[in-house]
Design a protein around this motif. Structure first.
Motif, PDB file in Angstrom:
ATOM      1  N   UNK A 200     -28.844   3.558 -14.276  1.00 50.48           N
ATOM      2  CA  UNK A 200     -27.637   3.929 -14.750  1.00 50.48           C
ATOM      3  C   UNK A 200     -27.864   4.700 -16.318  1.00 50.48           C
ATOM      4  N   UNK A 201     -28.827   4.354 -17.281  1.00 46.10           N
ATOM      5  CA  UNK A 201     -28.737   4.970 -18.452  1.00 46.10           C
ATOM      6  C   UNK A 201     -28.772   6.368 -18.342  1.00 46.10           C
ATOM      7  N   UNK A 202     -29.396   6.973 -17.087  1.00 50.23           N
ATOM      8  CA  UNK A 202     -29.723   8.388 -16.988  1.00 50.23           C
ATOM      9  C   UNK A 202     -28.273   8.977 -16.498  1.00 50.23           C
ATOM     10  N   UNK A 203     -27.347   8.300 -15.885  1.00 49.74           N
ATOM     11  CA  UNK A 203     -26.235   8.731 -15.682  1.00 49.74           C
ATOM     12  C   UNK A 203     -25.241   8.862 -16.986  1.00 49.74           C
ATOM     13  N   UNK A 204     -25.471   7.707 -17.865  1.00 50.03           N
ATOM     14  CA  UNK A 204     -24.638   7.422 -19.144  1.00 50.03           C
ATOM     15  C   UNK A 204     -24.954   8.589 -20.155  1.00 50.03           C
ATOM     16  N   UNK A 205     -26.317   8.838 -20.237  1.00 44.63           N
ATOM     17  CA  UNK A 205     -26.911   9.881 -20.905  1.00 44.63           C
ATOM     18  C   UNK A 205     -26.371  11.486 -20.382  1.00 44.63           C
ATOM     19  N   UNK A 206     -26.365  11.607 -18.896  1.00 47.07           N
ATOM     20  CA  UNK A 206     -25.936  12.895 -18.582  1.00 47.07           C
ATOM     21  C   UNK A 206     -24.285  13.160 -18.842  1.00 47.07           C
ATOM     22  N   UNK A 259      -5.635  15.460 -30.028  1.00 41.92           N
ATOM     23  CA  UNK A 259      -5.032  14.586 -28.928  1.00 41.92           C
ATOM     24  C   UNK A 259      -6.305  14.021 -28.052  1.00 41.92           C
ATOM     25  N   UNK A 260      -5.693  13.377 -27.036  1.00 44.37           N
ATOM     26  CA  UNK A 260      -6.885  12.307 -26.220  1.00 44.37           C
ATOM     27  C   UNK A 260      -7.949  13.133 -25.526  1.00 44.37           C
ATOM     28  N   UNK A 261      -8.751  12.793 -25.357  1.00 45.60           N
ATOM     29  CA  UNK A 261      -9.911  13.353 -24.326  1.00 45.60           C
ATOM     30  C   UNK A 261     -10.470  12.656 -23.079  1.00 45.60           C
ATOM     31  N   UNK A 262     -10.601  13.301 -22.044  1.00 46.16           N
ATOM     32  CA  UNK A 262     -10.805  12.485 -20.863  1.00 46.16           C
ATOM     33  C   UNK A 262     -12.105  13.302 -20.263  1.00 46.16           C
ATOM     34  N   UNK A 263     -12.631  12.456 -19.385  1.00 45.53           N
ATOM     35  CA  UNK A 263     -13.764  13.011 -18.564  1.00 45.53           C
ATOM     36  C   UNK A 263     -13.346  12.867 -16.915  1.00 45.53           C
ATOM     37  N   UNK A 264     -13.585  14.107 -16.552  1.00 45.30           N
ATOM     38  CA  UNK A 264     -13.373  14.181 -14.972  1.00 45.30           C
ATOM     39  C   UNK A 264     -14.365  14.995 -14.466  1.00 45.30           C
ATOM     40  N   UNK A 265     -15.142  14.395 -13.577  1.00 45.07           N
ATOM     41  CA  UNK A 265     -16.371  15.102 -13.105  1.00 45.07           C
ATOM     42  C   UNK A 265     -16.720  14.512 -11.657  1.00 45.07           C
ATOM     43  N   UNK A 266     -17.775  15.196 -11.201  1.00 46.80           N
ATOM     44  CA  UNK A 266     -18.116  14.724  -9.900  1.00 46.80           C
ATOM     45  C   UNK A 266     -19.669  14.579  -9.979  1.00 46.80           C
ATOM     46  N   UNK A 267     -20.174  13.528  -9.454  1.00 43.98           N
ATOM     47  CA  UNK A 267     -21.670  13.400  -9.368  1.00 43.98           C
ATOM     48  C   UNK A 267     -22.113  13.274  -7.797  1.00 43.98           C
ATOM     49  N   UNK A 268     -23.029  14.153  -7.670  1.00 44.96           N
ATOM     50  CA  UNK A 268     -23.605  14.018  -6.194  1.00 44.96           C
ATOM     51  C   UNK A 268     -24.688  13.422  -6.104  1.00 44.96           C
ATOM     52  N   UNK A 269     -25.114  12.833  -4.862  1.00 43.61           N
ATOM     53  CA  UNK A 269     -26.391  12.206  -4.815  1.00 43.61           C
ATOM     54  C   UNK A 269     -27.632  13.056  -5.082  1.00 43.61           C
ATOM     55  N   UNK A 270     -27.576  14.281  -4.885  1.00 43.89           N
ATOM     56  CA  UNK A 270     -28.647  15.160  -5.137  1.00 43.89           C
ATOM     57  C   UNK A 270     -28.873  15.258  -6.597  1.00 43.89           C
ATOM     58  N   UNK A 271     -27.839  15.358  -7.468  1.00 37.73           N
ATOM     59  CA  UNK A 271     -27.908  15.417  -8.929  1.00 37.73           C
ATOM     60  C   UNK A 271     -28.276  14.023  -9.509  1.00 37.73           C
ATOM     61  N   UNK A 272     -27.956  12.851  -8.848  1.00 35.79           N
ATOM     62  CA  UNK A 272     -28.296  11.765  -9.457  1.00 35.79           C
ATOM     63  C   UNK A 272     -29.852  11.603  -8.939  1.00 35.79           C
ATOM     64  N   UNK A 273     -30.582  11.768  -7.923  1.00 34.97           N
ATOM     65  CA  UNK A 273     -31.759  11.804  -7.766  1.00 34.97           C
ATOM     66  C   UNK A 273     -32.452  12.717  -8.772  1.00 34.97           C
ATOM     67  N   UNK A 274     -32.045  13.993  -8.992  1.00 38.00           N
ATOM     68  CA  UNK A 274     -32.620  14.696  -9.956  1.00 38.00           C
ATOM     69  C   UNK A 274     -32.826  14.218 -11.304  1.00 38.00           C
ATOM     70  N   UNK A 275     -31.574  13.512 -11.905  1.00 38.74           N
ATOM     71  CA  UNK A 275     -31.713  12.899 -13.094  1.00 38.74           C
ATOM     72  C   UNK A 275     -32.614  11.828 -13.317  1.00 38.74           C
ATOM     73  N   UNK A 276     -33.069  11.013 -12.159  1.00 40.03           N
ATOM     74  CA  UNK A 276     -33.970   9.755 -12.010  1.00 40.03           C
ATOM     75  C   UNK A 276     -35.104  10.179 -11.067  1.00 40.03           C
ATOM     76  N   UNK A 277     -35.443  11.369 -10.912  1.00 37.26           N
ATOM     77  CA  UNK A 277     -36.719  11.876 -10.357  1.00 37.26           C
ATOM     78  C   UNK A 277     -37.946  11.136 -10.694  1.00 37.26           C
ATOM     79  N   UNK A 278     -38.101  11.114 -12.078  1.00 39.53           N
ATOM     80  CA  UNK A 278     -39.215  10.409 -12.708  1.00 39.53           C
ATOM     81  C   UNK A 278     -39.397   9.019 -12.486  1.00 39.53           C
ATOM     82  N   UNK A 279     -38.290   8.426 -12.639  1.00 33.52           N
ATOM     83  CA  UNK A 279     -38.360   6.998 -12.170  1.00 33.52           C
ATOM     84  C   UNK A 279     -38.447   6.537 -10.909  1.00 33.52           C
ATOM     85  N   UNK A 280     -38.008   7.658  -9.946  1.00 33.07           N
ATOM     86  CA  UNK A 280     -38.168   7.410  -8.712  1.00 33.07           C
ATOM     87  C   UNK A 280     -39.539   7.657  -7.858  1.00 33.07           C
TER      88      UNK A 280
END
Length: 420
Positions: A200-206, A259-280
């Motif tokens: 999860x920390x990899x996603x947070x940092x991303x 004014x206020x700021x928002x986060x609107x994005x999409x995370x794919x499974x492929x990107x998640x695996x890329x972020x965590x590749x070394x941990x996996x």
């Protein structure tokens, strides 16, 4: 504290040996590896020298490649336990699934045979004392004759087996546990939480990195924003276990002069695996991996339901606190009929939390939120109420223009002198 070590691969096999002795050294120069922890992918070249204690001669086996590992420490305590990981060269406490820095060393079994570990087990200890096990560490490795006093200080039954060892009786499932078994169940939760934290920390940092790049604001320095990022990352990770992509929406994550700021994005499974590749990059044997996958699939539904129950309970507690706070702050500004309806729904939610049914809690929260919205509307419609006078979570009622009017709402004329 349990920890991991380095992973060493021999390179240049047998190179640099300067010995005329016909006696073979007691070690081999063949490539070898010792695996602990999870591979982080960083490598450092170095030379490793050995000294033969008999001949006092030195042998060079370098260069060798040292692969750094993720170092995780676990403190299995009598009352509470904790997990820490090395982040940026410093130990960092890993938050558990409930968002807490420590986990109660408590295990419980319900009447239905469900196993609870940590905070959720501690919460029900009062109503299920004979099946809730705590402070078991004091019984590890001891005989029954050594724990007479300790056995009187716990709510569960401590018994003696045929060898005189300590056993903990669990009436709910009709089984006796060794103290080591209970501690192992706590340890398993800590390991699971540590594993989830590292992903999860990899996603947070991303998310934080992308936001800083686009807006120039570091959300990691904002504790409230960081908590929202962590919760959203955990939810995204769970959704990606069954979906190919997930939408991440964090409105009003922070605000600037623009004014206020928002986060609107999409995370794919492929990107998640890329972020965590070394941990996996696992070093476990294939049969062990298959066994773990099989167990994960077997208990995935049960784990998801328990997580949903925990999240719903925490959300309900937060709604109860915020609503009570609003009623207290608004005081007599709330019309009596509206206040009665809100308090009635508030009590229904409290009863639902006590009952423990996840769906009932969700329904009660929805009903309470509806009444709170009506409360805000009633305040907005009051004579003299300014726009935005309705209640907000943890906020005050909207501003009033009473400062420019008299007790009866009339404008007061007054003389003034402009002094410079």
């Amino acid at each position: 504290m349990a920890s991991s070590a380095a992973q060493i691969h021999g390179l240049g096999v047998g190179s640099g040996i300067s010995s005329t002795s016909s006696r073979k050294p007691s070690f081999s120069f063949a490539p070898r590896s010792v695996f602990f922890g999870q591979n982080l992918g960083k490598t450092t070249a170095t030379f490793l020298k050995h000294t033969n204690n008999t001949s006092r001669r030195r042998y060079s086996t370098g260069p060798v490649r040292i692969v750094n590992e993720k170092v995780v420490g676990i403190d299995l305590g009598t009352t509470n336990s904790a997990v820490a990981a090395m982040e940026g060269g410093k130990p960092t406490i890993v938050t558990n699934a409930e968002g807490q820095r420590t986990t109660p060393s408590v295990v419980a079994y319900t009447k239905n045979g469900d196993r609870l570990v940590g905070q959720i087990a501690k919460r029900q200890a009062v109503v299920n004392p004979e099946n809730t096990f705590f402070s078991v560490k004091r019984f590890i490795g001891r005989k029954m004759s050594e724990v007479d006093e300790e056995s009187k200080q716990v709510s569960y039954k401590v018994v003696r087996d045929e060898n005189g060892n300590v056993k903990l009786e669990c009436p709910a499932i009709g089984k006796q546990f060794a103290a080591e078994e209970i501690s192992a169940q706590v340890l398993r939760k800590l390991v699971d939480d540590a594993s989830k934290f590292l992903n999860d920390k990899r996603v947070v940092d991303w998310l934080a990195g992308n936001f800083k790049r686009d807006e120039g604001i570091d959300l990691l320095k904002d504790k409230q924003a960081l908590q929202r990022l962590t919760e959203t990352a955990e939810k995204a990770k769970m959704e990606l276990s069954s979906l190919t992509q997930t939408n991440i929406s964090l409105p009003f994550i922070t605000a600037t002069a623009d004014g206020p700021k928002h986060i609107e994005t999409t995370l794919t499974r492929a990107k998640f695996e890329e972020l965590c590749s070394d941990l996996l990059d696992s070093t476990l044997p294939s049969d062990e991996v298959e066994r773990m996958v099989s167990e994960a699939e077997k208990f995935s539904k049960e784990d998801k339901e328990k997580r949903d129950a925990i999240d719903t309970k925490n959300q309900a507690d937060s709604v109860i606190y915020q609503t009570e706070k609003q009623l207290k702050e608004l005081g007599e500004k709330v019309p009596a009929p509206v206040k009665e309806k809100v308090e009635a729904k508030l009590q229904e939610l409290k009863d639902a939390v006590a009952g423990g049914s996840t769906q009932v809690m969700k329904d009660a929260m929805a009903a309470l939120n509806q009444e709170v919205m009506q409360l805000g509307q009633s305040l907005y419609n009051q004579p003299g109420a300014a726009p935005g006078a309705g209640p907000a979570p943890g906020g005050e009622a909207g501003p009033s223009d009473s400062s420019s009017k008299g007790p009866d709402g009339d404008v007061i004329d007054a003389d003034f002198t402009d002094s410079k």
